[in-house]
Design a protein around this motif. Structure first.
Motif, short mmCIF file in Angstrom:
data_model
loop_
_atom_site.label_atom_id
_atom_site.label_comp_id
_atom_site.label_asym_id
_atom_site.label_seq_id
_atom_site.Cartn_x
_atom_site.Cartn_y
_atom_site.Cartn_z
N VAL A 250 0.83 -1.20 0.00
CA VAL A 250 0.00 0.00 0.00
C VAL A 250 0.87 1.26 0.00
O VAL A 250 0.57 2.23 -0.71
CB VAL A 250 -0.96 -0.01 1.20
N LEU A 251 1.94 1.27 0.77
CA LEU A 251 2.83 2.43 0.77
C LEU A 251 3.34 2.72 -0.63
O LEU A 251 3.42 3.89 -1.05
CB LEU A 251 4.01 2.19 1.72
N ALA A 252 3.66 1.65 -1.37
CA ALA A 252 4.16 1.83 -2.73
C ALA A 252 3.04 2.21 -3.69
O ALA A 252 3.16 3.19 -4.45
CB ALA A 252 4.85 0.55 -3.20
N ALA A 253 1.95 1.47 -3.65
CA ALA A 253 0.87 1.68 -4.62
C ALA A 253 0.21 3.03 -4.46
O ALA A 253 -0.24 3.64 -5.45
CB ALA A 253 -0.16 0.56 -4.48
N ASP A 254 0.13 3.54 -3.23
CA ASP A 254 -0.56 4.80 -2.98
C ASP A 254 0.40 5.98 -2.83
O ASP A 254 0.03 7.04 -2.31
CB ASP A 254 -1.43 4.68 -1.73
N ASP A 255 1.64 5.78 -3.29
CA ASP A 255 2.64 6.85 -3.32
C ASP A 255 2.86 7.47 -1.93
O ASP A 255 2.90 8.69 -1.77
CB ASP A 255 2.23 7.93 -4.32
N LEU A 256 2.99 6.59 -0.93
CA LEU A 256 3.16 7.05 0.45
C LEU A 256 4.59 6.84 0.97
O LEU A 256 4.87 7.14 2.13
CB LEU A 256 2.19 6.30 1.37
#
Length: 764
Positions: A250-256
């Motif tokens: 999620v950190l990667a996919a949502d640019d976090l």
């Protein structure tokens, strides 16, 4: 003799003198300060030291029993030698002769590789063992080295070593300043914290919430910590790695992803992000028992918080993916920008013993793994030790290199290691066994010789490992409170003598003082030989003269204090620490809050945070295969997890009445739905069966555990013959590790799998 050494009793000492003594509690990792009131040699009151710089008066039930432990009539006070199957008290000289004959005979008949050494958990709390245990290990001289670390913490040590360069360069959650704490597999309300040292974890967590912060607990049980939390997420045991991989996804996919000030000191980001691609929240949700929306929300909350930390402990280590889970905890901390910043996961600057405060900053040798393998099953070595899960088979499997003699120090592996019934039988087959211990327990009953150590009140104390993992930089020295008994040796003297006998020295030719001098000179030489030290190039004898007339542990601690990051550097920094300073400040010295230390605290070969160690990235393929197995071939058996209690410390504090009285605590927790399905009733009995063993335990029906999961506490089972633990025998309980499968291990660390054990449960 200085005041830092244990005193010998003198006839002139009044028997009923009332006095107060201040010391640090050595019974768990919380390092609480104690204020003891004594009449002669008897502790008549124990309370928290309100002036302690770290604990401020906090005290748990275990600390109040330090006097009862000293007075325990079952505590071994004189050497024991087994004759005709029974222990008899003997002199030290006779005990040493028996050790020399026993170990020497095994070496002569089978070679040195027939010896083995097991170090138990209490060694981490014993200053003599920490400083002189190497003398014993080197004297034994065998590759067969085992410890309790491969029962509960080796995965975290390995992940820290691979990422940061040393097993104890281990991030701890800055609880006192964080805005969001996510806890996985830990219950600090019961454990007092683990690999994250601080007194009064409950008070610190409640203070976090009082200032507007959030506490989230992810655990299959609604523990006492989960009850206090703002949110409890009931995960399926053994799937923490899947959850954390999904959070990285999620950190990667949502640019976090935000590495903060560590962006230029971190390598492997792209490799990690690519490797977690298969682990979307939707992919892992069913396996974890946590819906995808919750996984996404928690990840976004973590990334958005002003400060946050993820903290995983024993429940994340004692699983099949323990090392990968431990690694992913700090990957999440790093990628969310919460590594090495106030309120995040930080690194202590310890006054004594920390490898990350010595040598050249940033660059070091790192750690090497799997340099050799066990004889029978071929399981790998880690950090110089073999997995304790192979100890039984290395004893009971014939062939070249078979273990024929065992030395144990402050351990009870019969209760604490997997498939413990097999180990119990294996110990009975040894040709010789010697134990350093204060009890005839389930393990030491097999020994031919038991060598007693003094009680905690008779030894000086400094928490070398735990101050390296503290949530605040502190230092505290505790001199011995009571004198040694007549003819009692200090613990370090026992270990040194045993080590030299194991090496082949004749007992009456061993000069303990000379060995102590050699250890101290080697330490002083390493200090002056460090080109990066302000003491580089000085004569080691000069340092030794400066700490005279101290000897033993006090001398070694003083050398390390004075040469360490907070030390006086032998006059170069007059306001720095020394043992004199700590003796003048019995309530401890506060060295301040944790501060950012990276990249200087690194000791990796690259000088960078290694976010993607090859062995851990590769293990994600195994994790993906496990995820697929869970999808296509689900196991409908119940799974067993452990649990802790505030009044219990593994297996060795069950002989204190005040800690075991009341309702039985060694019960099987079962969810009401499972109880109804299986015909179990509260107060009745259940038969729990695994691949390797079976126990019968009383049932406690509770909705505080997830359906499909049952729980037994560890450290019980005090009903074996030959044990001298009168109180514990009256509250025997059952040994949960009879059910733990010695073939189930984390393949990277060799750590035993003690959580998520498949079991069948039926009414008994």
């Amino acid at each position: 003799m200085t005041v830092t050494e244990p005193r010998r009793r003198t006839d002139a000492e009044p028997a009923t003198e009332r006095r107060t003594a201040i010391r640090t509690c050595p019974l768990c990792e919380a390092v609480c300060g104690l204020e003891l009131t004594l009449e002669g040699d008897r502790v008549v009151r124990v309370r928290g030291d309100r002036d302690d710089v770290f604990s401020r008066g906090y005290l748990c039930p275990k600390g109040t029993t330090i006097g009862a432990l000293h007075d325990d009539p079952d505590r071994v006070r004189r050497p024991l030698v087994k004759r005709d199957g029974a222990f008899v008290e003997v002199s030290w000289a006779e005990a040493w002769r028996a050790v020399a004959e026993g170990l020497g005979g095994v070496v002569e008949r089978h070679g040195r590789e027939a010896l083995a050494y097991y170090a138990g958990n209490p060694n981490a709390h014993n200053l003599g063992a920490l400083l002189y245990g190497r003398v014993l290990g080197r004297g034994i001289g065998s590759p067969n080295v085992f410890s309790a670390s491969t029962v509960d913490q080796r995965p975290k040590e390995i992940s820290a070593g691979l990422m940061f360069g040393h097993p104890l360069t281990l991030p701890v959650p800055d609880v006192d300043r964080t805005d969001l704490l996510i806890v996985l597999g830990a219950n600090p309300y019961a454990s007092n914290g683990s690999l994250a040292t601080a007194p009064d974890w409950p008070g610190r967590l409640e203070a976090l919430q009082a200032r507007g912060g959030r506490l989230v607990v992810i655990d299959p049980r609604r523990t006492r910590t989960a009850e206090q939390a703002d949110e409890h997420v009931a995960i399926i045991p053994g799937t923490d790695a899947l959850l954390l991989a999904a959070m990285v996804h999620v950190l990667a996919a949502d640019d976090l992803v935000d590495l903060g000030h560590l962006a230029d000191a971190t390598v492997g980001v792209d490799e990690v992000l690519a490797a977690v691609a298969p682990f979307s929240p939707e992919a892992v949700a069913e396996a974890c028992g946590i819906d995808a929306a919750t996984i996404r929300r928690l990840t976004h909350e973590l990334a958005a918080a002003e400060s946050a930390a993820v903290y995983g402990r024993i429940g994340t280590c004692v699983v099949e993916f323990g090392t990968t889970t431990s690694w992913l905890v700090d990957v999440v901390n790093a990628l969310s920008g919460n590594l090495d910043r106030p309120g995040g996961a930080m690194f202590t600057t310890a006054a004594v013993g920390a490898a990350n405060t010595r040598g050249a900053p940033r660059v070091g040798r790192g750690i090497r793994l799997h340099r050799r393998h066990s004889r029978v099953r071929g399981l790998p070595e880690t950090l110089g030790e073999l997995p304790v899960a192979v100890l039984a088979e290395e004893i009971d499997t014939p062939g070249e290199g078979q273990i024929r003699a065992l030395v144990t120090a402050a351990g009870n592996p019969v209760l604490s290691t997997p498939n413990s019934a097999r180990l119990d039988a294996a110990l009975a087959s040894l040709e010789f066994m010697v134990s350093v211990d204060i009890y005839v327990n389930e393990t030491t009953r097999h020994a031919d010789v038991i060598l007693p150590a003094p009680s905690a009140l008779q030894k000086a104390h400094y928490d070398i490992p735990f101050f390296q993992l503290a949530l605040r930089n502190v230092a505290n020295w505790s001199p011995a409170v009571l004198p040694l008994d007549d003819d009692q040796l200090d613990e370090w003297e026992v270990l040194v003598t045993l080590g030299r006998i194991a090496a082949g020295d004749a007992p009456d030719a061993i000069d303990v003082a000379a060995v102590d001098d050699a250890v101290a000179h080697a330490l002083a030489a390493s200090i002056t030989g460090d080109d990066t030290s302000p003491l580089a190039g000085r004569d080691p004898s000069e340092l030794l003269d400066a700490v005279a007339p101290r000897r033993g542990p006090a001398r070694l601690v003083d050398l390390q204090l004075r040469s360490g990051p907070h030390g006086d550097h032998f006059g170069l920094r007059p306001d720095g620490l020394s043992l004199d300073v700590l003796e003048a400040n019995p309530h401890g010295v506060d060295l301040g809050p944790l501060e950012p230390r990276l990249p200087d605290a690194l000791r990796t070969p690259s000088g960078m945070i290694e976010l993607a160690p090859d062995i851990l990235v590769a293990d994600l393929d195994r994790l993906a295969a496990d995820l697929e197995r869970r999808r296509t071939d689900p196991d409908d058996r119940l799974v067993l997890v452990g649990r802790r209690d505030l009044r219990s410390n593994n297996s060795w504090m069950h002989n204190v009445t005040v800690l075991v009285k009341g309702r039985p605590r060694c019960t099987l927790h079962v969810h009401p739905d499972d109880a109804e399905r299986l015909g179990l009733v509260g107060g009745g009995s259940a038969r729990i069966t695994s691949r390797v063993g079976e126990v019968v335990a009383p049932v406690e029906v509770t909705d505080a555990i997830r359906p499909g999961v049952v729980s037994l506490p560890h450290g019980w089972g005090h009903d074996l013959p030959g044990v001298r633990l009168g109180v514990a025998a009256e509250h025997a309980g059952v040994n949960s590790n009879v059910l733990a499968d010695d073939e189930a291990i984390d393949p990277i660390s060799g750590n035993a799998v003690l959580n998520g054990i498949p079991v069948t449960v039926a009414s008994a």
